[in-house]
Design a protein around this motif. Structure first.
Motif, PDB file in Angstrom:
ATOM      1  N   VAL A  23      42.377  41.007  42.309  1.00  0.00           N
ATOM      2  CA  VAL A  23      42.198  41.661  43.600  1.00  0.00           C
ATOM      3  C   VAL A  23      42.401  40.645  44.712  1.00  0.00           C
ATOM      4  O   VAL A  23      42.135  39.458  44.543  1.00  0.00           O
ATOM      5  CB  VAL A  23      40.778  42.297  43.710  1.00  0.00           C
ATOM      6  CG1 VAL A  23      39.697  41.232  43.606  1.00  0.00           C
ATOM      7  CG2 VAL A  23      40.627  43.095  45.001  1.00  0.00           C
ATOM      8  N   ALA A  24      42.890  41.126  45.864  1.00  0.00           N
ATOM      9  CA  ALA A  24      43.033  40.273  47.041  1.00  0.00           C
ATOM     10  C   ALA A  24      43.113  41.133  48.289  1.00  0.00           C
ATOM     11  O   ALA A  24      43.613  42.261  48.248  1.00  0.00           O
ATOM     12  CB  ALA A  24      44.288  39.402  46.937  1.00  0.00           C
ATOM     13  N   SER A  73      45.487  44.907  40.777  1.00  0.00           N
ATOM     14  CA  SER A  73      46.497  45.112  39.749  1.00  0.00           C
ATOM     15  C   SER A  73      45.970  44.602  38.417  1.00  0.00           C
ATOM     16  O   SER A  73      45.248  43.602  38.367  1.00  0.00           O
ATOM     17  CB  SER A  73      47.789  44.369  40.107  1.00  0.00           C
ATOM     18  OG  SER A  73      48.781  44.562  39.119  1.00  0.00           O
ATOM     19  N   GLY A  74      46.336  45.307  37.339  1.00  0.00           N
ATOM     20  CA  GLY A  74      45.978  44.816  36.018  1.00  0.00           C
ATOM     21  C   GLY A  74      45.507  45.905  35.068  1.00  0.00           C
ATOM     22  O   GLY A  74      45.445  47.096  35.411  1.00  0.00           O
ATOM     23  N   LEU A  83      35.507  43.556  48.826  1.00  0.00           N
ATOM     24  CA  LEU A  83      35.975  42.549  47.868  1.00  0.00           C
ATOM     25  C   LEU A  83      34.840  42.135  46.931  1.00  0.00           C
ATOM     26  O   LEU A  83      35.037  41.999  45.709  1.00  0.00           O
ATOM     27  CB  LEU A  83      36.505  41.332  48.638  1.00  0.00           C
ATOM     28  CG  LEU A  83      37.250  40.271  47.829  1.00  0.00           C
ATOM     29  CD1 LEU A  83      38.518  40.843  47.200  1.00  0.00           C
ATOM     30  CD2 LEU A  83      37.604  39.083  48.715  1.00  0.00           C
ATOM     31  N   GLU A  84      33.664  41.944  47.481  1.00  0.00           N
ATOM     32  CA  GLU A  84      32.507  41.571  46.660  1.00  0.00           C
ATOM     33  C   GLU A  84      32.181  42.647  45.627  1.00  0.00           C
ATOM     34  O   GLU A  84      31.828  42.340  44.476  1.00  0.00           O
ATOM     35  CB  GLU A  84      31.292  41.320  47.558  1.00  0.00           C
ATOM     36  CG  GLU A  84      31.407  40.050  48.393  1.00  0.00           C
ATOM     37  CD  GLU A  84      30.291  39.922  49.416  1.00  0.00           C
ATOM     38  OE1 GLU A  84      29.520  40.910  49.584  1.00  0.00           O
ATOM     39  OE2 GLU A  84      30.194  38.854  50.056  1.00  0.00           O
ATOM     40  N   LEU A  85      32.320  43.916  46.010  1.00  0.00           N
ATOM     41  CA  LEU A  85      32.060  45.015  45.072  1.00  0.00           C
ATOM     42  C   LEU A  85      33.076  44.991  43.933  1.00  0.00           C
ATOM     43  O   LEU A  85      32.726  45.216  42.770  1.00  0.00           O
ATOM     44  CB  LEU A  85      32.102  46.356  45.803  1.00  0.00           C
ATOM     45  CG  LEU A  85      30.929  46.642  46.752  1.00  0.00           C
ATOM     46  CD1 LEU A  85      31.177  47.915  47.553  1.00  0.00           C
ATOM     47  CD2 LEU A  85      29.624  46.784  45.947  1.00  0.00           C
ATOM     48  N   ARG A 138      38.830  39.539  39.006  1.00  0.00           N
ATOM     49  CA  ARG A 138      38.853  38.208  39.613  1.00  0.00           C
ATOM     50  C   ARG A 138      39.773  38.172  40.832  1.00  0.00           C
ATOM     51  O   ARG A 138      40.669  39.021  40.993  1.00  0.00           O
ATOM     52  CB  ARG A 138      39.277  37.149  38.594  1.00  0.00           C
ATOM     53  CG  ARG A 138      40.732  37.180  38.186  1.00  0.00           C
ATOM     54  CD  ARG A 138      41.109  35.882  37.475  1.00  0.00           C
ATOM     55  NE  ARG A 138      42.448  35.927  36.910  1.00  0.00           N
ATOM     56  CZ  ARG A 138      43.554  35.697  37.595  1.00  0.00           C
ATOM     57  NH1 ARG A 138      43.504  35.449  38.891  1.00  0.00           N
ATOM     58  NH2 ARG A 138      44.739  35.734  36.990  1.00  0.00           N
ATOM     59  N   LEU A 139      39.564  37.154  41.667  1.00  0.00           N
ATOM     60  CA  LEU A 139      40.415  36.950  42.837  1.00  0.00           C
ATOM     61  C   LEU A 139      41.822  36.542  42.397  1.00  0.00           C
ATOM     62  O   LEU A 139      41.985  35.740  41.478  1.00  0.00           O
ATOM     63  CB  LEU A 139      39.838  35.852  43.734  1.00  0.00           C
ATOM     64  CG  LEU A 139      38.673  36.240  44.648  1.00  0.00           C
ATOM     65  CD1 LEU A 139      38.120  34.991  45.320  1.00  0.00           C
ATOM     66  CD2 LEU A 139      39.118  37.249  45.697  1.00  0.00           C
TER      67      LEU A 139
END
Length: 450
Positions: free
Chosen positions: A9-10, A26-27, A97-99, A106-107
């Motif tokens: 995530v970003a 993505s993933g 983002l924290e959620l 992961r970042l």
């Protein structure tokens, strides 16, 4: 189904307040991991804009926005992807983002989305590099160049070279394997001719590297000279606006000024330096020292003299420092006349008047010519240093082959091995052959979220 890796995530939009902030994920099973963070009406539809509410762990609403789900393989990365558009408050995006991180996602690393697109065959390596160039383009010309590369123009050019080498290699291998069979073969003269045509096209590409590098990072163009020769006036005239303070008092510019402009589509970092002279003023002295340092980082130096006055020792002293760099002598203030000794010492000087604009267009043209940016060879695609290094290696192999073939010093088996080596360098450009170090170097320059 393409390979799917751990979800990442970003935040995909720049930091700061904005109307909309985008987050990309993505993933593998990415939607399954985050779906309980959203409230939406009905069933999730692929590539459909859903109005959603994003909720915290306690059920409180964080924000409302738009969510789009792209299932593999029809996504940018080739994996399952989610793009979320919330209000662009940094606090909202940080909490979202924290959620996502709390769900085991992961970042993303810099450029990791595009790296995954490359690894999944959605882009070749040249197109992936073009994504970074597109984002960082500093002029309309560099933007168009990146767009052409992203659309595959450079890939097509390299692939055409690759295909011709493969075809030639096939003839050579067939001649070795089936030498006693009645199959079509190429004569030594035909092979030499084909190699020379391929080599010529490689050299055409190599001629674009300097323009390509300047398009990506811009030209560092420093204006130097003694005080009061019109450096700041020239700086303003090239910019087309009053940026530097201009007075008749020597030493007005105490530090360098830097602004950006474009010359014929090429981005330029224009630097107005403090007048170089011996001074006891500690502030001006620091400015002079910085001016000398800027010389070392400049791609081109404009050494300015006052054409209307006789040359002084300071002019010649400064020129002794400048002459070792790529430079152009600019005789400024020609509207006030031209001293004979200026033309005697600097007969090739560009005659300009920053006040009236006389000679400025000619100066711009000569800057680009001296930097080798006036030759395009009909191409609108430009290579990087990475491409140049590999093309040079391929070129060296081909030159050696031609030399030995012309002297009849080459066995077919050696010819085959050398053709494969030249081919490997081209495939490394495309990413058909690549190492993790090369990929890390390329994608580390990307922004997070791309």
């Amino acid at each position: 189904m393409l390979k799917q890796r751990e979800p990442i995530v970003a935040i995909a939009t720049p930091f700061g307040e904005s109307a909309i902030g985008a987050i990309r994920l993505s993933g593998l099973e990415v939607w399954e991991k985050i779906k309980d963070l959203f409230v939406l009406k009905g069933k999730l539809k692929p590539r459909y804009a859903h109005f959603v509410k994003m909720v915290d762990a306690d059920g409180s609403v964080l924000d409302e926005g738009i969510l789009i789900f792209y299932p593999s393989p029809k996504s940018y990365t080739g994996e399952d992807m989610v793009e979320l558009f919330l209000h662009g408050n940094p606090l909202i995006l940080k909490k979202a983002l924290e959620l996502f991180l709390s769900k085991g996602i992961r970042l993303a690393e810099p450029g990791e989305f595009t790296k995954r697109a490359f690894l999944n065959g959605k882009l070749d390596l040249l197109q992936a590099e073009a994504v970074g160039d597109l984002i960082g383009a500093k002029s309309e010309l560099s933007l168009k160049s990146a767009q052409r590369q992203l659309q595959g123009e450079l890939s097509s050019f390299i692939n055409s070279l690759r295909d011709r080498l493969i075809e030639l290699l096939a003839y050579v291998e067939a001649d070795i394997e089936f030498s006693e069979e009645d199959i079509p073969t190429l004569s030594r003269e035909q092979i030499i001719d084909l190699l020379k045509h391929i080599l010529k096209d490689i050299e055409t590409l190599l001629s674009t590297v300097k323009t390509g590098e300047f398009l990506r990072r811009g030209i560092n163009l420093a204006i130097v000279g003694k005080p009061n020769v019109g450096k700041s006036s020239l700086f303003n005239a090239l910019l087309g606006k009053e940026r530097a303070i201009v007075t008749d008092i020597p030493g007005t510019t105490r530090d360098f000024l830097q602004e950006t402009l474009t010359l014929k589509g090429i981005p330029v970092n224009l630097i107005d330096t403090a007048g170089i002279r011996h001074t006891q003023d500690p502030v001006e002295k620091m400015g002079v020292e910085r001016s000398i340092q800027r010389l070392k980082t400049a791609d081109m130096v404009l050494f300015v003299v006052d054409a209307s006055k006789p040359l002084e020792k300071e002019d010649l002293s400064i020129y002794s420092m400048v002459r070792e760099f790529e430079h152009i002598v600019v005789a400024n203030k020609v509207d006030k006349g031209i001293e004979e000794d200026v033309l005697m010492v600097f007969p090739q000087a560009m005659r300009v008047s920053a006040l009236t604009g006389q000679g400025l267009e000619a100066l711009k043209d000569i800057i680009l010519q001296r930097l080798g940016l006036h030759v395009r060879n009909g191409l609108h695609i430009y290579i990087t240093i990475r491409h140049e290094n590999l093309l040079k290696k391929s070129s060296e192999v081909l030159k050696s082959l031609i030399y030995r073939l012309e002297r009849k010093e080459l066995f077919p088996e050696i010819l085959m091995l050398d053709l494969r080596e030249a081919l490997n360098y081209l495939e490394e450009i495309l990413g058909v052959i690549s190492t993790e170090d090369v990929l890390a170097s390329i994608f580390s320059r990307f922004c997070i979220g791309k």
